[in-house]
Write a protein that holds these residues in place. Structure first.
Motif, PDB file in Angstrom:
ATOM      1  N   ASP A   1     -34.713  -2.399  53.964  1.00 18.88           N
ATOM      2  CA  ASP A   1     -35.035  -3.511  53.993  1.00 18.88           C
ATOM      3  C   ASP A   1     -36.622  -4.111  52.860  1.00 18.88           C
ATOM      4  O   ASP A   1     -37.255  -5.047  52.905  1.00 18.88           O
ATOM      5  N   GLU A   2     -37.567  -2.828  53.532  1.00 23.85           N
ATOM      6  CA  GLU A   2     -38.099  -3.391  52.308  1.00 23.85           C
ATOM      7  C   GLU A   2     -38.477  -3.296  50.800  1.00 23.85           C
ATOM      8  O   GLU A   2     -39.557  -4.246  50.224  1.00 23.85           O
TER       9      GLU A   2
ATOM     10  N   GLN B   1     -32.675   1.967  57.224  1.00 26.46           N
ATOM     11  CA  GLN B   1     -32.705   0.821  56.850  1.00 26.46           C
ATOM     12  C   GLN B   1     -33.897   0.276  57.063  1.00 26.46           C
ATOM     13  O   GLN B   1     -33.358  -0.880  56.219  1.00 26.46           O
ATOM     14  N   ARG B   2     -34.925   0.509  57.887  1.00 28.24           N
ATOM     15  CA  ARG B   2     -36.789  -0.044  57.287  1.00 28.24           C
ATOM     16  C   ARG B   2     -36.406  -0.278  55.924  1.00 28.24           C
ATOM     17  O   ARG B   2     -37.022  -0.850  55.323  1.00 28.24           O
TER      18      ARG B   2
ATOM     19  N   SER C   1     -24.852  -0.776  60.576  1.00 28.38           N
ATOM     20  CA  SER C   1     -25.583  -0.355  59.074  1.00 28.38           C
ATOM     21  C   SER C   1     -25.053   1.188  59.725  1.00 28.38           C
ATOM     22  O   SER C   1     -24.944   1.806  61.038  1.00 28.38           O
TER      23      SER C   1
ATOM     24  N   LEU D   1     -36.157  -4.431  50.098  1.00 27.36           N
ATOM     25  CA  LEU D   1     -35.358  -5.385  49.281  1.00 27.36           C
ATOM     26  C   LEU D   1     -36.446  -6.722  49.532  1.00 27.36           C
ATOM     27  O   LEU D   1     -35.845  -7.179  48.570  1.00 27.36           O
ATOM     28  N   SER D   2     -36.495  -6.588  49.885  1.00 21.91           N
ATOM     29  CA  SER D   2     -37.571  -7.731  50.459  1.00 21.91           C
ATOM     30  C   SER D   2     -39.325  -7.517  49.327  1.00 21.91           C
ATOM     31  O   SER D   2     -40.077  -8.413  49.875  1.00 21.91           O
TER      32      SER D   2
END
Length: 57
Positions: A14-15, A10-11, A3, A17-18
């Motif tokens: 990710d949060e 990035q965190r 990335s 998208l989850s």
């Protein structure tokens, strides 16, 4: 592929998208059903155009 985002960004990605609203279950893509639908619409519109031309002429 690594990335290009820094770890904090990035965190966050990710949060995001989850999250539950981004996890939609989808049916598998069926290309034969799509092909059948396109053929049926084409034939239907062709028959409709022949019917309309018979009524006009």
């Amino acid at each position: 592929m690594t990335s290009r985002l820094n770890p904090e960004d990035q965190r966050r990605v990710d949060e995001y998208l989850s999250a539950p609203q981004h996890r939609v279950e989808r049916r598998p893509f069926r290309p034969w059903l799509l092909l059948l639908l396109v053929v049926a619409v084409t034939v239907g519109l062709g028959l409709l155009s022949r019917l309309l031309s018979g009524l006009v002429l």
